[in-house]
Design an enzyme around this catalytic site. Sequence first.
Site, mmCIF file in Angstrom:
data_model
loop_
_atom_site.group_PDB
_atom_site.id
_atom_site.type_symbol
_atom_site.label_atom_id
_atom_site.label_comp_id
_atom_site.label_asym_id
_atom_site.label_seq_id
_atom_site.Cartn_x
_atom_site.Cartn_y
_atom_site.Cartn_z
ATOM 1 N N ASP A 194 0.808 -1.214 0.000
ATOM 2 C CA ASP A 194 0.000 0.000 0.000
ATOM 3 C C ASP A 194 0.839 1.261 0.000
ATOM 4 O OD1 ASP A 194 -2.229 -1.389 -0.109
ATOM 5 O OD2 ASP A 194 -2.854 -1.064 1.969
ATOM 6 N N GLU A 209 -12.446 7.449 13.219
ATOM 7 C CA GLU A 209 -12.519 5.989 13.355
ATOM 8 C C GLU A 209 -11.320 5.376 12.638
ATOM 9 O OE1 GLU A 209 -16.329 6.106 11.443
ATOM 10 O OE2 GLU A 209 -15.522 5.337 9.555
ATOM 11 N N CYS A 236 6.499 -28.472 -6.367
ATOM 12 C CA CYS A 236 6.987 -29.834 -6.356
ATOM 13 C C CYS A 236 5.782 -30.698 -6.016
ATOM 14 C CB CYS A 236 8.074 -30.019 -5.303
ATOM 15 S SG CYS A 236 8.448 -31.758 -5.029
ATOM 16 N N LYS A 270 -9.111 3.314 9.943
ATOM 17 C CA LYS A 270 -9.251 3.008 8.522
ATOM 18 C C LYS A 270 -8.862 1.544 8.354
ATOM 19 C CE LYS A 270 -7.848 4.567 3.957
ATOM 20 N NZ LYS A 270 -7.485 3.215 3.475
ATOM 21 N N GLU A 275 -16.743 -1.938 5.047
ATOM 22 C CA GLU A 275 -15.551 -2.690 4.698
ATOM 23 C C GLU A 275 -15.783 -4.166 4.985
ATOM 24 O OE1 GLU A 275 -13.752 -0.465 3.502
ATOM 25 O OE2 GLU A 275 -11.706 -1.254 3.289
ATOM 26 N N ASP A 295 0.881 4.210 -2.644
ATOM 27 C CA ASP A 295 0.630 5.601 -2.271
ATOM 28 C C ASP A 295 1.771 6.505 -2.720
ATOM 29 O OD1 ASP A 295 -1.749 4.931 -1.224
ATOM 30 O OD2 ASP A 295 -1.134 5.024 0.890
ATOM 31 N N CYS A 331 8.344 -36.115 -1.298
ATOM 32 C CA CYS A 331 9.330 -35.051 -1.069
ATOM 33 C C CYS A 331 9.550 -34.853 0.434
ATOM 34 C CB CYS A 331 8.818 -33.754 -1.692
ATOM 35 S SG CYS A 331 9.903 -32.350 -1.445
ATOM 36 N N CYS A 351 13.982 -32.607 -3.098
ATOM 37 C CA CYS A 351 13.935 -33.989 -3.570
ATOM 38 C C CYS A 351 14.409 -34.168 -5.001
ATOM 39 C CB CYS A 351 12.519 -34.550 -3.427
ATOM 40 S SG CYS A 351 11.367 -33.883 -4.638
HETATM 41 ZN ZN LIG Z 1 10.315 -31.962 -3.678
#
Ligand SMILES: [Zn+2]
Length: 670
Positions: free
Chosen positions: A31, A116, A427, A118, A177, A35, A432, A414
């Site tokens: 962010d 408030e 992978c 943000k 939000e 900005d 592995c 591996c």
């Molecule tokens: Zn692997």
Amino acid sequence: MSPRSRIEQLRQEIRRADQLYYGEGQPELSDSEYDALFRELRDLEAEHPDLITPDSPTQRVGAPLSSGRDAVQGDHLAPMLSIESLTSADEVREFDSRARKHLDLPDGTALRYAVEPKFDGVSASLLYEDGALTRALSRGDGARGDDITASIRTIRDVPLHLEGPGPFPTRIEVRGEVLLGRTAFARLQQQLETTMETPFRNPRNLVAGSLKLLDPKIVARRRLEFICWGLGHVEGLSATTHTEQQARLAEFGFRIPEPRQEVDDVDGVLAFHRDVEATRDDAEYEMDGIVAKVNELDLQRRLGRRSRAPRWVLAFKFAPRRATTEVLAITAQVGRTGAITPVADLAPTELAGVTVRRATLHNWGLLRERDVREGDSVEIERAGDVIPEVVHVHTERRGKGSRQFEPPEECPACGSALETEGAFLYCLNLECPAQIKGRIVHMASRRALDIGRLGPKYVDQLLEAGLIAHPEDVFTLRERREEIQALDRWGERSYLRLAEELEKAMQPELARFLYALGIRHVGETTARDLAESFETLDALRTATIEQLQEVDGVGEEVANSIHNFFSIQGNLRFLEAARDAGLSIRSPKSAEGPLAGRVFCFTGGLASLSRDDAQRLVEERGAKTSKSITKKVTDVVLGENAGSKAEKAKKLELRTLDEAAFLALIGRAT
Ligand SMILES: [Zn+2]
């Protein structure tokens, strides 16, 4: 560089970042980085007003519309504007005096603000008509947004109908939000890792990604939250201040921001900023600053807006948690589910009270783009308690002979060939060593083989004690009773519980087993669809990419992933070992196969198959099996030394088959 070309460059970078942020839910810039670009552009344009064009990012509101293929869009009744983003107390004071001047307030008259936090989430606008939620839109470009009603309806903080006795406003747009708390984020992150989906960088990414999902059931599981911070279009709701509006919204059943306050003047705004910033590390929600709104709605109206942002609201950002340090080395790290990511080992540095030694570079595409190199001087940034990331490279300080870092071609743990998927490397080898714990924990998880006793702590213990070295060793744990019972925190009862769970786990439905394999992109739903189409693991294993793509919901990417999975030697070894250990997979259509309706009983030994395999083969073809000869049995398979069951079968006049006839029946001629 001329101002003109710098401006063009900045615009391009900002547009690209917008696209990633709003379009794909996986932003590449932090962010504060974003900005910084934006401010540089705005300042340059202020110096060179002749270079401002209508399509400059500074001239529009919000972000471009998502180009999601299935997105339905709608118009906001009132535009969703941006908020002017400030980073110093001086700028805040300046904002305040500009506003007072604009209102022509007499000297010494202060503006009251509602303040408030943000929150760093994803904004949404919810339309209520006569009290009922009728539509929800994302911010989009501020004028039009994507329809996210189905996702929003799954959020528990969102009342589907306004609460209270009414009467309700004719039409209001409730804005707020969509968030995910840190605890919920950590939990989900873990789950997503074990299902091998790409983990999200932070809660906001996860929220943004979730809202784009078209399946509300999945969204519901993510436990998103909604905190409302204001109103857009309003019809039939009277209030004189922002605080009053918030109080009404709380009565209607919405959550409103905490902490919040009404302050007498700009000093109050600054004090609130200090207080909240001091507690940001402990807060449940990620926040990147505070918001201050002129409290009187009448004054808000008089202040109006400039092209991009209203004159009555400001965001005062918190200091970014940044530091400069040196990249000592870049290493490829194998995650516990096979994702291979670049990590920067750093010269230790203090950052917001923590000594930082490593930073994530996220993925190979981003590494290439940012061109981070060993020996580079870099800026790192830490958001919340997330791992710090490299956000800027001081290329101007780079010495000669520095070289671009190349992604590995094989797994550093591996040696398997890696699967490339865009900017990501994986992978896929079940064997592995770097992934063994993650693989087993996933395999044992509730929706997979459901072996409750094999949680992460106990798997660690069994690995340390050498009782598990490969994933298939899980299937033979029942043979290690003495050793297991001798371990700390294990006793007879724990062992017996494990043994019982294992016994059930040895006969999983095909869909569960597929999910347990942790094939990339094969979540529960895909696993079920695949199981229903192919019916047996063998059929799926040997399917071509084209055949795989015939299954609903399986695209090229998924088909390739499945195909690659079954081409890795380690995975085939695992499947063979699991079968040898007695794993018997049940076909989903046990009532619909070619042998449906028949019940098989085996007696005596077969030369070419184990009993378990023989049972699995008939079950996969729709038949049932029985251990003893009952009236339900339809077919008796007579192996060597068949004994008393053969007599009984003869007496009951049941159909009997010898091994050759049996093999012919199941299509496995000798
Ligand atoms: Zn692997």
